[in-house]
Write an enzyme that holds these catalytic residues in place. Structure first.
Site, short mmCIF file in Angstrom:
data_model
loop_
_atom_site.label_atom_id
_atom_site.label_comp_id
_atom_site.label_asym_id
_atom_site.label_seq_id
_atom_site.Cartn_x
_atom_site.Cartn_y
_atom_site.Cartn_z
N LEU A 51 0.81 -1.21 0.00
CA LEU A 51 0.00 0.00 0.00
C LEU A 51 0.84 1.27 0.00
CD1 LEU A 51 -2.75 -1.14 2.51
CD2 LEU A 51 -3.14 -0.49 0.13
N LYS A 76 16.10 -2.53 -0.55
CA LYS A 76 14.72 -2.66 -1.00
C LYS A 76 14.12 -1.30 -1.35
CE LYS A 76 13.77 -6.92 1.58
NZ LYS A 76 12.97 -7.55 2.66
N ASP A 99 14.13 2.91 10.89
CA ASP A 99 13.79 1.66 11.58
C ASP A 99 12.81 1.99 12.69
OD1 ASP A 99 13.63 -0.67 13.07
OD2 ASP A 99 15.77 -1.09 13.01
N ASN A 126 2.71 4.68 7.29
CA ASN A 126 2.15 3.41 6.82
C ASN A 126 2.84 2.20 7.42
OD1 ASN A 126 0.97 1.49 4.65
ND2 ASN A 126 3.17 1.41 4.22
N TYR A 214 -2.69 -6.92 17.92
CA TYR A 214 -2.63 -6.04 16.76
C TYR A 214 -3.76 -5.01 16.81
CZ TYR A 214 -2.81 -4.44 11.91
OH TYR A 214 -2.85 -3.65 10.78
N LYS A 218 -3.65 -0.78 17.49
CA LYS A 218 -4.26 0.21 16.61
C LYS A 218 -5.22 1.14 17.35
CE LYS A 218 -2.36 -0.84 12.65
NZ LYS A 218 -1.53 0.12 11.90
#
Length: 345
Positions: A51, A76, A99, A126, A214, A218
């Site tokens: 995304l 990357k 990081d 993100n 998780y 959030k």
């Protein structure tokens, strides 16, 4: 338009109803055809794949002048940047190392952004992790999902607030979007689990369940945003949270056990939103929505209520507690002073 704070809580007794409406009953929205990002500068964390990469590509398609891919792996990041440069040769596409598991890396990144960029319009946070195994971050001792998805994310957000305020054009607020998740709506009110602090209870391995942790990592960002608007004016920086929906083809599940990956792929094939539509939610939050989205949670391309406990006295008291614990955790970098300075005009 009302903010998330001003809306009534969702009255949905069964979360799959929310999921189905979000995934299948909402038409994707694209930025207006007249949108022109010429001259603008944007940072996207975790932007070498999925995304984040697609959001960057879509912004370059809208003539974004300068895109910074903030990534943990330089190799990357450069590979992703090379693909984008080949397609958008007139744009400046830069890789910066970050990081999110290390406070020192986050501080170094924020200093480089402040010293090297003459302008900054938008930041999309993100980068995130999902892991089935309980692991702590050696440098902080915190459980990794709590560290990366909440503590490090709000730390970076706070450090970048004054940069966005000072480096966005006069009269135009900077924009900061934190990637979020609809699953935060099903989290019960966080507790200390018998510890002295909320963070201590969340760190406790006895209560670690991957999906629940998780989701909890959030919803903490919602609680932070609820308090943040007391310090940050939408005239200076518009801060919001966005859920891209359940999206197939991302790298979020890279740490999932190999035996479970086929199940995830099959679920995604049936229920997943494509990456193009998922990334369009980022653009909507980052520069289409206006001041009404400040401090709000965006889902299905619109302002949505927070978790229902945020509308209760207990929820607000817990948000106050989390805020103070977060300030204490990050005080080595003077975050409370940064936020106090944002109140001044």
């Amino acid at each position: 338009m009302a903010t998330s704070k001003d809306l009534p809580p969702l009255d949905v007794p069964f979360f799959p109803n929310v999921f189905i409406k979000n995934q299948f009953c909402t038409k994707p929205q694209r930025p207006p055809k007249s949108t022109d990002l010429s001259g603008k500068v944007a940072i996207i964390t975790g932007a070498n794949t999925g995304l984040g990469y697609e959001a960057g590509r879509q912004m370059l398609e809208l003539k974004l002048s300068h895109l910074i891919l903030a990534v943990r792996s330089g190799a990357k990041g450069e590979a992703a940047a090379a693909k984008l440069r080949a397609k958008y040769p007139t744009a400046r596409i830069e890789v910066m190392l970050l990081d999110m598991s290390r406070y020192d890396s986050i501080q170094d990144f924020a200093r480089r952004v402040d010293s090297q960029l003459p302008r900054l319009d938008m930041v999309i946070l993100n980068a995130g992790v999902f892991k089935f195994k309980y692991e702590t971050v050696p440098s902080t001792g915190h459980e990794e999902l709590l560290q990366v998805n909440y503590l490090s994310t709000v730390f970076l957000a706070t450090l970048l607030l004054p940069v966005l305020k000072s480096k966005s054009p006069p009269g135009t607020p900077g924009r900061l979007t934190i990637v979020h998740a609809a699953l935060s709506l099903v989290v019960p009110l966080p507790t200390t689990n018998g510890h002295k602090t909320l963070l201590g209870g969340i760190d406790d391995p006895k209560y670690f369940v991957a999906d629940k942790q998780y989701n909890l990592s959030k919803v903490l960002a919602q609680m932070f945003a609820y308090k943040l608007v007391d310090y940050v004016s939408a005239d200076d920086v518009i801060v919001n949270l966005v859920c891209p929906g359940y999206v197939k083809g991302t790298d979020l599940g890279r740490n999932v056990h190999v035996l479970l990956k086929p199940l995830g792929a099959a679920f995604g094939a049936v229920f997943g939103r494509n990456v193009t539509d998922g990334a369009s939610t980022y653009l909507d939050a980052a520069f289409v929505k206006g001041k009404e989205s400040h401090g709000s949670f965006l889902m299905s391309w619109k302002v949505t209520p927070y978790n229902s406990f945020m509308y209760t006295p207990e929820g607000k008291t817990t948000a106050d507690k989390l805020w103070q614990e977060t300030m204490n955790e990050l005080e080595f970098a003077g975050v409370s002073g940064i936020l106090e300075s944002m109140k001044k005009h």
